[in-house]
Every structure is written in structure tokens, then in C-alpha cells.
Scaffold this active site. Structure first.
Site, PDB file in Angstrom:
ATOM      1  CG  MET A   1      -0.806  -0.523   5.560  1.00 54.38           C
ATOM      2  SD  MET A   1      -2.584  -0.815   5.708  1.00 54.38           S
ATOM      3  CE  MET A   1      -3.039  -1.173   4.002  1.00 54.38           C
TER       4      MET A   1
ATOM      5  CB  VAL B   1       4.909  -3.674   9.764  1.00 54.30           C
ATOM      6  CG1 VAL B   1       4.937  -2.188  10.129  1.00 54.30           C
ATOM      7  CG2 VAL B   1       3.775  -4.375  10.499  1.00 54.30           C
ATOM      8  CE  LYS B   2       5.447   0.299   1.981  1.00 50.15           C
ATOM      9  NZ  LYS B   2       4.667   0.911   0.874  1.00 50.15           N
ATOM     10  CB  ILE B   3      10.124  -0.227   9.019  1.00 46.51           C
ATOM     11  CG1 ILE B   3       9.042  -0.865   9.907  1.00 46.51           C
ATOM     12  CG2 ILE B   3      11.021   0.679   9.851  1.00 46.51           C
ATOM     13  CD1 ILE B   3       9.606  -1.687  11.057  1.00 46.51           C
TER      14      ILE B   3
ATOM     15  CB  SER C   1      -0.908   0.018   1.223  1.00 45.55           C
ATOM     16  OG  SER C   1      -0.147   0.297   2.386  1.00 45.55           O
TER      17      SER C   1
END
Length: 383
Positions: A116, A151-153, A52
């Protein structure tokens, strides 16, 4: 595999899989879920994952109707904008994970993931601690409640610390916005360390997937802009630097070296999966398919190509594959980098500028999303 032109549907996307490249959809949003577009792409074998982007979500919330029903429900309950943003994102993440669950199952967890990001202030703002970010990531992971959620970091100094903390807790991570070989090497080291901490805690390493993504088009754009304004000598055909291809080849060599290390062999024996490299080939919100040349030129086993909807369609219609373009190309890549550096391009400076710009861009996109949600909540989410 020899060069070919494909005009039918998504044949070239499926043939990417034969080369070991997984096509992903970049720019996941509610309309692609509600219309069945994502489901059709998955069923046709043209998409193996999705990620996303807050900018794409903001545009759809502000100008579309796909989020109207959920926003109307949230408005009736007087839910504040920050909580509403979390609810919209969690819904999209769950729904997309469900669409890709057959791929996840068929590949035994190698593929079929959805990633995301987190609102920067949700995790504590610009000076977020690793533990605070990991807490926010864990909350999103719990809200998704799906094994194929990531999880995007961002690969900033703070983001690297948060990545290690998340991996140590068993949370799958998609590390984004890597603009240099040096930063990629740091990401790999953090990934190793995080998995080692997870192993020491007795966690199942096979259930902790990870990606590391490079926005290749933005690297080329920054270097080419410097060439055009005369800050460096022109290089390559038509003055284009091909800097991203050189960086990608060097990164892929580091990827191979990591998987050949004793450190990786120990983790693999405990069930760990490789951290795959993703090439983000354009903007998630683009309407013109500018990423097709990158899809064609960045091909190697174990990688991911993240494309906008427009680029996915164009690559399927007219893409050309030339086989593996990255393996064994370290010498040519180093020569290209040296040539550009002698002409005045500082790759350290390029990476620093892009990292700062990315932080601003992402912050503005999340701000726009929260603002669009707040506007819709104020008017009762009509539409």
C-alpha cells in the site's frame, strides 16, 4: 511447457505458479474484502498477493457503500479527512494481510504480501526527505502490524533514497513505477545498500521483503503513441513496438545478474530474500481485461504478475501459456531496442515522460481519495 488454452476457472493462474510466477491482485479495495472475493481467490490458489491503488479506493469511497460503516464512525468522532484516509488504508492493509497470511506462512515469507502506498503530503510533499518518507512508511507499517505488509514507494530520485532508508530500518518495500533498465539498476543498487545497512544494524534480513514493479502496459502505450504520430518508424506487427517485452527481458537479465553477484551471495548467506520483479500489466481500475497478453508474454521464474480483477478472471478463462518467455532473450531484446532507437524512439525520454506523468497521476488519485473521504465525512458518511 507447450502452449495450451485453458477454459476452466483459474487453472492458468495456478499453472503460472508452476512457471515461478506469482499472480497478484492489483486494485485492492474494501468491497473485495467484505464480499469474500479476495478470500476465495486466495483459497483457490489464484492470488498470492495484493496491492492497493488510491484511484480504486477513491472510486469506491465516492460511489460505493463498502466504507460507509467505518466512515460513519469516523464522522461521529470528527476525525479530519487526512486521518480518516490513513484509518481506511490501515484497515484494508491489515485485513488483506490477514487473508494472505496462510500463503505467507506456507511459503515461509516468500509470498503472501500486501502493498500500500502513502499520501505524498503525508510524507512531506513533493520535496520529501528520505527520513521523512521513512518515518511515514514506518507509521503505516506499525499501523498494519503485520509481517507481510509492504510500503509502496515510487522509483523517483527521492523515492530511491527513501527506499534505502526504509530497508535499512527493516521495512519491506514495493518500489513502483520503474520505466527503464537504468532505473531498475538503480533500484537494485539501493536495495543491496539498504539490506547491507540492515545487516550492519543486526536486523533479520529474511523479514525484509521487497518488490520492484514495471508498469509494462504504459511503456508500450507511450512508445506506440510515438510510432503512430510518425515520430519514429513503424516497427513490429501492425505498428506495435513490443517495447515493454524488450525492456522486461533486459530487466530480467539484470535480475539474474544481480542474483549471481558476490554482493548478493553475502546477503543471501545472512538470510536475505531476492527482490522479485513485478509486471504491472494494466490499470487497477480497468473493467476490460486488457492485461491478458502481458500475463501470457511475461513469464519467468521468480517474478510477479499484478492483474486487475477483470484481467485475473479473463486470464483464468482463456489464457495461453508458452513457458518461459524472458530467460535467454537478451539478444533479441537488445535488437528490438536498437531498432526502435534508430527509428527515433528515445527510451530515456520515454522513461522521463512516464515518470513525470506517474507522479501527477498518483498525486491526483490521492487528492481524489482525500476529497471523496471529506465529502462522505461532511454528510455523516451516509450509505
Amino acid at each position: 511447457m507447450g502452449e495450451r488454452t485453458v477454459t476452466s476457472g483459474g487453472e492458468v493462474l495456478r499453472e503460472l505458479l508452476a512457471e515461478g510466477v506469482s499472480p497478484w491482485l492489483d486494485g485492492l479495495r474494501r468491497s473485495l474484502l467484505a464480499s469474500g472475493t479476495l478470500a476465495r481467490l486466495v483459497a483457490a490458489g489464484e492470488v498470492r498477493g495484493a496491492t492497493s491503488d488510491p484511484g480504486a479506493l477513491a472510486a469506491e469511497v465516492a460511489g460505493g457503500t463498502a466504507y460507509g460503516q467505518q466512515l460513519a464512525h469516523l464522522a461521529c468522532r470528527s476525525v479530519p479527512p487526512a486521518t480518516a484516509v490513513q484509518a481506511l488504508c490501515a484497515y484494508d492493509l491489515r485485513a488483506a494481510c490477514d487473508e494472505l497470511r496462510p500463503v505467507f506462512a506456507a511459503t515461509q515469507g516468500l509470498d503472501g504480501h500486501v502493498s500500500m502506498g502513502l499520501e505524498p503530503w503525508l510524507a512531506g510533499g513533493a520535496r520529501v526527505t528520505a527520513d521523512a518518507f521513512a518515518d511515514a512508511a514506518a507509521a503505516l507499517h506499525r499501523a498494519a502490524c503485520r509481517p507481510n505488509a509492504l510500503v509502496k514507494i515510487p522509483a523517483t530520485d527521492e523515492g530511491l533514497a527513501a527506499t534505502g532508508a526504509c530497508l535499512a530500518r527493516g521495512i519491506g518495500v514495493h518500489v513502483t513505477d520503474i520505466f527503464s533498465v537504468r532505473r531498475y539498476e538503480q533500484v537494485v543498487d539501493v536495495w543491496f545498500a539498504g539490506l547491507e545497512r540492515a545487516r550492519a544494524a543486526g536486523l533479520d534480513l529474511s523479514a525484509i521483503p521487497s518488490l520492484a514493479s514495471l508498469p509494462v502496459a504504459r511503456i508500450d502505450a507511450e512508445v506506440d503513441a510515438r510510432l503512430r504520430v510518425g515520430r519514429a518508424g513503424r516497427s513490429g506487427s501492425g505498428g506495435r513496438s513490443a517495447a515493454a517485452l524488450a525492456i522486461a527481458r533486459l530487466v530480467y537479465r539484470r535480475y539474474e545478474e544481480g542474483l549471481g553477484s558476490a554482493r548478493w551471495r553475502g546477503l543471501a548467506a545472512a538470510g536475505a530474500r531476492p527482490q522479485r520483479v513485478m509486471w504491472s500489466v494494466g490499470s487497477p481500475v480497468e473493467t476490460e481485461p486488457r492485461g491478458v497478453p502481458y500475463v501470457e508474454s511475461l513469464v519467468a521464474w521468480g517474478t510477479v504478475s499484478a492483474m486487475s480483477e477483470a484481467t485475473l478472471a479473463a486470464a483464468g478463462r482463456r489464457g495461453r501459456l508458452r513457458g518461459d518467455t524472458l530467460t535467454g532473450q537478451e539478444g533479441a531484446a537488445r535488437a528490438a531496442v536498437v531498432r526502435l532507437e534508430r527509428g527515433g524512439v528515445s527510451f530515456g525520454e520515454v522513461a522521463g515522460v512516464l515518470e513525470e506523468e506517474s507522479a501527477v497521476r498518483v498525486g491526483r488519485a490521492w487528492g481524489a481519495l482525500r476529497g471523496a473521504v471529506a465529502d462522505r465525512l461532511r454528510v455523516g458518511a451516509g450509505g
